[in-house]
Scaffold this motif. Structure first.
Motif, PDB file in Angstrom:
ATOM      1  N   ALA A  20       1.448  -1.849  -6.128  1.00  0.00           N
ATOM      2  CA  ALA A  20       1.696  -1.698  -4.688  1.00  0.00           C
ATOM      3  C   ALA A  20       2.478  -2.890  -4.143  1.00  0.00           C
ATOM      4  O   ALA A  20       3.418  -2.730  -3.352  1.00  0.00           O
ATOM      5  CB  ALA A  20       0.376  -1.545  -3.946  1.00  0.00           C
ATOM      6  N   LEU A  21       2.105  -4.082  -4.590  1.00  0.00           N
ATOM      7  CA  LEU A  21       2.824  -5.280  -4.171  1.00  0.00           C
ATOM      8  C   LEU A  21       4.277  -5.225  -4.634  1.00  0.00           C
ATOM      9  O   LEU A  21       5.200  -5.526  -3.868  1.00  0.00           O
ATOM     10  CB  LEU A  21       2.132  -6.524  -4.725  1.00  0.00           C
ATOM     11  CG  LEU A  21       2.760  -7.860  -4.366  1.00  0.00           C
ATOM     12  CD1 LEU A  21       2.788  -8.061  -2.866  1.00  0.00           C
ATOM     13  CD2 LEU A  21       1.997  -8.990  -5.037  1.00  0.00           C
ATOM     14  N   LEU A  23       6.135  -2.580  -5.277  1.00  0.00           N
ATOM     15  CA  LEU A  23       6.889  -1.614  -4.471  1.00  0.00           C
ATOM     16  C   LEU A  23       7.166  -2.146  -3.066  1.00  0.00           C
ATOM     17  O   LEU A  23       8.246  -1.944  -2.520  1.00  0.00           O
ATOM     18  CB  LEU A  23       6.135  -0.291  -4.366  1.00  0.00           C
ATOM     19  CG  LEU A  23       6.227   0.633  -5.573  1.00  0.00           C
ATOM     20  CD1 LEU A  23       5.357   1.860  -5.369  1.00  0.00           C
ATOM     21  CD2 LEU A  23       7.651   1.052  -5.842  1.00  0.00           C
ATOM     22  N   SER A  24       6.217  -2.847  -2.505  1.00  0.00           N
ATOM     23  CA  SER A  24       6.386  -3.327  -1.132  1.00  0.00           C
ATOM     24  C   SER A  24       7.423  -4.436  -1.013  1.00  0.00           C
ATOM     25  O   SER A  24       7.959  -4.660   0.071  1.00  0.00           O
ATOM     26  CB  SER A  24       5.049  -3.822  -0.577  1.00  0.00           C
ATOM     27  OG  SER A  24       4.674  -5.038  -1.194  1.00  0.00           O
ATOM     28  N   LEU A  25       7.704  -5.120  -2.109  1.00  0.00           N
ATOM     29  CA  LEU A  25       8.699  -6.193  -2.070  1.00  0.00           C
ATOM     30  C   LEU A  25      10.121  -5.663  -1.886  1.00  0.00           C
ATOM     31  O   LEU A  25      11.004  -6.395  -1.440  1.00  0.00           O
ATOM     32  CB  LEU A  25       8.623  -7.032  -3.351  1.00  0.00           C
ATOM     33  CG  LEU A  25       7.364  -7.877  -3.504  1.00  0.00           C
ATOM     34  CD1 LEU A  25       7.342  -8.544  -4.867  1.00  0.00           C
ATOM     35  CD2 LEU A  25       7.259  -8.908  -2.401  1.00  0.00           C
ATOM     36  N   ASN A  26      10.338  -4.397  -2.249  1.00  0.00           N
ATOM     37  CA  ASN A  26      11.637  -3.751  -2.099  1.00  0.00           C
ATOM     38  C   ASN A  26      12.765  -4.585  -2.715  1.00  0.00           C
ATOM     39  O   ASN A  26      13.768  -4.880  -2.067  1.00  0.00           O
ATOM     40  CB  ASN A  26      11.920  -3.452  -0.623  1.00  0.00           C
ATOM     41  CG  ASN A  26      13.058  -2.464  -0.461  1.00  0.00           C
ATOM     42  OD1 ASN A  26      13.347  -1.685  -1.356  1.00  0.00           O
ATOM     43  ND2 ASN A  26      13.716  -2.511   0.691  1.00  0.00           N
ATOM     44  N   SER A  30      11.526  -3.130  -8.066  1.00  0.00           N
ATOM     45  CA  SER A  30      10.357  -2.531  -7.422  1.00  0.00           C
ATOM     46  C   SER A  30      10.000  -1.171  -8.011  1.00  0.00           C
ATOM     47  O   SER A  30       8.822  -0.821  -8.090  1.00  0.00           O
ATOM     48  CB  SER A  30      10.588  -2.370  -5.926  1.00  0.00           C
ATOM     49  OG  SER A  30      10.544  -3.606  -5.274  1.00  0.00           O
TER      50      SER A  30
END
Length: 76
Positions: A20-21, A23-26, A30
């Motif tokens: 999740a982290l 993916l959230s970093l974009n 990711s």
């Protein structure tokens, strides 16, 4: 055996959080978070099957399908 299952569940939890982290970093890598999500959901589905936990099995099977779609869409 129960202790091993508990440890495996915690590993899956950490893998889900890390994914999740990621993916959230974009950032450019990711998309590889989907692989972590897929691995965790498959592991948790297997554990749910062994423990005869139908609701958790359905949930993680659906998550696995969604994560397969993510892998296909973003990585393959």
């Amino acid at each position: 055996m129960t202790n091993m299952i508990e440890q495996t569940k915690w590993i899956a939890v950490v893998l889900n959080i890390a994914s999740a982290l990621l993916l959230s970093l974009n950032v450019s890598y990711s998309k590889y978070g989907y692989i972590g999500f897929l691995a965790a959901s498959v592991v948790l589905a297997v554990i749910a099957m062994r423990q005869k936990d139908a609701q958790y099995l359905v949930l993680n099977t659906i998550f696995s399908i969604i994560n397969i779609a993510g892998v296909i869409r973003w990585i393959a």
